[in-house]
Design an enzyme around this catalytic site. Structure first.
Site, mmCIF file in Angstrom:
data_model
loop_
_atom_site.group_PDB
_atom_site.id
_atom_site.type_symbol
_atom_site.label_atom_id
_atom_site.label_comp_id
_atom_site.label_asym_id
_atom_site.label_seq_id
_atom_site.Cartn_x
_atom_site.Cartn_y
_atom_site.Cartn_z
ATOM 1 N N ARG A 1 45.248 34.295 41.593
ATOM 2 C CA ARG A 1 44.850 34.018 42.990
ATOM 3 C C ARG A 1 45.567 32.786 43.522
ATOM 4 O O ARG A 1 45.980 32.754 44.683
ATOM 5 C CB ARG A 1 43.322 33.878 43.081
ATOM 6 C CG ARG A 1 42.665 35.239 42.963
ATOM 7 C CD ARG A 1 41.162 35.251 43.100
ATOM 8 N NE ARG A 1 40.739 36.657 43.071
ATOM 9 C CZ ARG A 1 39.498 37.085 42.907
ATOM 10 N NH1 ARG A 1 38.514 36.219 42.772
ATOM 11 N NH2 ARG A 1 39.225 38.378 42.904
ATOM 12 N N TYR B 1 46.088 42.190 47.706
ATOM 13 C CA TYR B 1 45.908 42.261 46.241
ATOM 14 C C TYR B 1 45.267 40.985 45.677
ATOM 15 O O TYR B 1 45.154 39.999 46.361
ATOM 16 C CB TYR B 1 47.159 42.693 45.489
ATOM 17 C CG TYR B 1 48.443 41.920 45.566
ATOM 18 C CD1 TYR B 1 48.536 40.614 45.999
ATOM 19 C CD2 TYR B 1 49.628 42.545 45.154
ATOM 20 C CE1 TYR B 1 49.748 39.944 46.028
ATOM 21 C CE2 TYR B 1 50.841 41.880 45.169
ATOM 22 C CZ TYR B 1 50.885 40.585 45.605
ATOM 23 O OH TYR B 1 52.081 39.939 45.626
ATOM 24 N N GLU B 2 44.800 41.114 44.459
ATOM 25 C CA GLU B 2 44.010 40.050 43.819
ATOM 26 C C GLU B 2 42.718 39.776 44.580
ATOM 27 O O GLU B 2 42.234 38.640 44.619
ATOM 28 C CB GLU B 2 44.815 38.741 43.696
ATOM 29 C CG GLU B 2 45.959 38.794 42.736
ATOM 30 C CD GLU B 2 45.542 39.216 41.352
ATOM 31 O OE1 GLU B 2 44.388 39.001 40.987
ATOM 32 O OE2 GLU B 2 46.382 39.803 40.660
ATOM 33 N N GLY B 3 42.171 40.819 45.190
ATOM 34 C CA GLY B 3 40.923 40.667 45.951
ATOM 35 C C GLY B 3 41.232 40.464 47.415
ATOM 36 O O GLY B 3 41.872 39.489 47.800
#
Ligand SMILES: Cc1cc2nc3c(=O)[nH]c(=O)nc-3n(C[C@H](O)[C@H](O)[C@H](O)COP(=O)(O)OP(=O)(O)OC[C@H]3O[C@@H](n4cnc5c(N)ncnc54)[C@H](O)[C@@H]3O)c2cc1C
Length: 604
Positions: A298, A442-444
């Site tokens: 993140r 991406y990555e949440g």
């Protein structure tokens, strides 16, 4: 000579003057580094990025990756430059020595990445993504697993991935259906389908080691029943040589909006009933283990967005200095007056300063968190390590999503500065805008980061971590009040910090009330309001430092420092009032988004 990719002067200001990273070099672990060696490393990274990675960026975007019978070919030009990255060991600069890396302090690795990422993110990602996989195995693997994989991954001779997403399990990872069945020899047979896997297959690595999330047959539903497995593309013999091909294959690559040279793969596990994986850690620890990688990832995504924004801003500022168009407003009626560079027009100046204020503040914020993270590991007292770790953890969703979203907006505004030329492929701003968009997905996604902030982070330690943040901001306000010419913006900032405290209390209480859904409908605006206030803090802090240095500064430095004061003034006087309005809206807690009937959205 105009700066490319990243403003070196600004980077130096943040690292050495604002964040005082020289202090971090006192830690035992970083004894081999000093300010001079760090600057030399950054200079070399910049040279490689500009000379080798950047020239193949646009061409590799046009070519993209090619899928052929289960194999993925990266752009041909990547092969030579990939070797240069590995020869210089740029792929593991910030990786610990114990894990086989160079052991550089994280701020130095970030400073070099500020050049490599906007120069060619897909290529640099092929060279570095294995570090995350290596770290998981380093932390949780058996001695045998460490010996087998870590060194090869850290050297980037083997690649690493992360296999979480499935077609019915995106944001909701707990819904995954990939299953693992234990074999008599202790290994597991996996079967399932993963989608959107970055670097799932590519032709720069001899082997690819996939950390795969799957559920052991019979384990509970949801995230608590998930385990993590090491699934190598090629099995590895006990002497380290490559064995047979494992039954994990790439069944296709995505055609995407941006990052065309990055392979985004669909992966099929066990189509022949023979996909063998090895448990990492204990059963049902999959999410806990994967989170080690996710938090670092993140931060990296926030940095990715910041660097696109920074590069796009520099391109547009340079273009605005050169593009001649229109008369100066003061000569508007005089048709014989000469045309001027567009940087002379008030609206272009406003836009440039808007972009600069966010880029500067985001850079400071990123390094602030990098310093927190380093201190959370290295600080001398347990108390300080804990406090810095908490701050890092609380602010991770903001560094991820705020930088992603603002970074993208900046790239879009960079296109605006170029006018029609910005909408063509003649300049990189168009590619940066496309490439940057993925960072808020991406990555949440944004929505998931906002939920994390509201549900888990704001209330950490009964709100004490959040209160510490406000106290840090107020310290800067106090210093600014004593600094010549900053008094009025310090007062405005103080008001915003107090208001943020009130709003956090309001939304936090609502989140625990029967109206909790109303609170979550405002979670993302809250993340942005908090992010804005952090930006203002970073800029005020910069202005305080810059003012101290102004006296007696050389001409070029004086312009830079004066630029810092004006940037803070601009942001606090023109952007922060909008944030105050956003905070009013959060307090108002309008429930319309929840109350509107599903059919009321129209389009039926
Ligand atoms: C280029 C690319 C590379 C990727 N690389 C990888 C990789 O290497 N490994 C990997 O495992 N995955 C990877 N992904 C997958 C990525 O992480 C997911 O796409 C992302 O997590 C979102 O999942 P989704 O696409 O299924 O969207 P969904 O989960 O369907 O979400 C759609 C929308 O609904 C919102 N939403 C969903 N659930 C909620 C909720 N509970 N509350 C509020 N809002 C919600 C989301 O915010 C989003 O706006 C990649 C994706 C792309 C496009």
């Amino acid at each position: 000579m105009p700066q490319q990719l990243t403003d070196r002067r600004d980077q130096e200001f943040v690292i050495w003057e604002q964040m005082n990273c020289a202090e971090l070099l006192q830690y035992e672990k970083y004894q081999e580094f000093n300010q001079k060696t760090c600057n030399m490393v950054i200079t070399e990274a910049r040279a490689l990025a500009i000379k080798e990675l950047l020239p193949i960026l646009a061409e590799s975007d046009t070519q993209g990756v090619r899928y052929e019978n289960g194999e993925v070919k990266v752009p041909q030009s990547f092969h030579r430059v990939f070797e240069l990255i590995l020869e210089g060991e740029w792929n593991n600069l910030g990786v610990s020595v114990e894990q086989g890396g160079q052991g550089a302090p994280p701020f130095l690795a970030a400073a070099t990445a500020e050049y490599f990422l906007p120069a060619n993110w897909p290529l640099f990602c092929y060279a570095t993504m294995g570090n995350g996989t290596a770290n998981l195995i380093h932390l949780y693997g058996t001695e045998e697993q460490k010996k087998m994989y870590v060194e090869k991954l850290t050297s980037a001779r083997w690649g690493g991935t992360m296999l979480l997403t499935e077609s019915e399990a995106g944001s909701d990872v707990g819904a995954l259906t990939t299953t693992a069945v234990k074999n008599s020899d202790g290994s597991y047979s996996l079967s399932g389908n993963k989608i959107f896997i970055t670097n799932g297959e590519y032709d720069l690595a001899e082997n690819i080691i996939h950390p795969v999330l799957a559920r052991i047959e019979g384990d509970p539903l949801g995230t608590k029943g998930i385990s993590i497995f090491i699934v190598p593309k090629y099995h590895v013999n006990t002497d380290g040589s490559l064995g047979e091909r494992n039954d994990i294959v790439c069944s296709g690559v995505e055609e995407k909006h941006g990052i065309h040279a990055s392979a985004t793969c669909s992966m099929t596990l066990g189509s022949k009933g023979n996909c063998i994986g090895y448990l990492l850690g204990k059963p049902c620890e999959g999410m806990k283990i994967m989170f080690n990688m996710i938090n670092g990832a993140r931060m990296s995504v926030g940095l990715q967005a910041l660097t696109y924004a920074s590069a796009a801003y520099l391109l547009s500022a340079n273009y605005a200095r050169e593009r001649i168009q229109g008369r100066d407003l003061e000569n508007f009626a005089d048709h014989s007056a000469p045309s001027v560079p567009i940087i002379k027009h008030p609206d272009v100046r406003r836009n440039l300063l808007w972009m600069k204020s966010y880029v500067d503040a985001m850079r400071s914020f990123f390094y602030f968190l990098t310093v927190c993270r380093t201190q959370s590991l290295e600080a001398n007292s347990e108390e300080e390590r804990e406090a810095k770790g908490d701050m890092f953890s609380m602010l991770t969703p903001i560094v991820k999503d705020y930088l992603a979203v603002k970074g993208h907006e900046i790239c879009v505004q960079a296109i605006q500065v170029f006018g029609g030329a910005g909408y063509t492929k003649d300049y990189l701003v168009e590619q940066y805008a496309r490439d940057c968009k993925i960072t808020s997905i991406y990555e949440g996604t944004s929505g998931i980061q906002a939920m994390d902030l509201l549900a888990r982070k704001i209330g950490m330690k009964k709100g004490a971590v959040f209160m510490n943040l406000l106290a840090e901001m107020q310290k800067t306000v106090a210093r600014a009040k004593e600094t010549d010419g900053l008094g009025d913006i310090a007062v405005q900032m103080e008001t915003a910090v107090n208001r943020l405290g009130e709003i956090a209390l309001h939304i936090g209480q609502k989140a625990m009330s029967p109206e909790f859904k109303v609170a979550f409908a405002h979670a993302l605006p809250f993340l942005y309001a908090m992010g804005d206030t952090i930006m203002a803090w970073m800029l005020l802090w910069r202005a305080v430092v810059a003012t101290q240095k102004l006296d007696g500064a050389k001409k070029k430095d004086a312009a830079y420092y004066e630029g810092q004061r004006k940037t803070a003034e601009f942001f606090i006087k023109t952007e922060l009032p909008l944030t105050m309005g956003k905070m009013d809206a959060i307090e108002f807690s309008c429930a319309a988004a929840l109350e509107i009937p599903d059919d009321g959205f129209g389009g039926l």
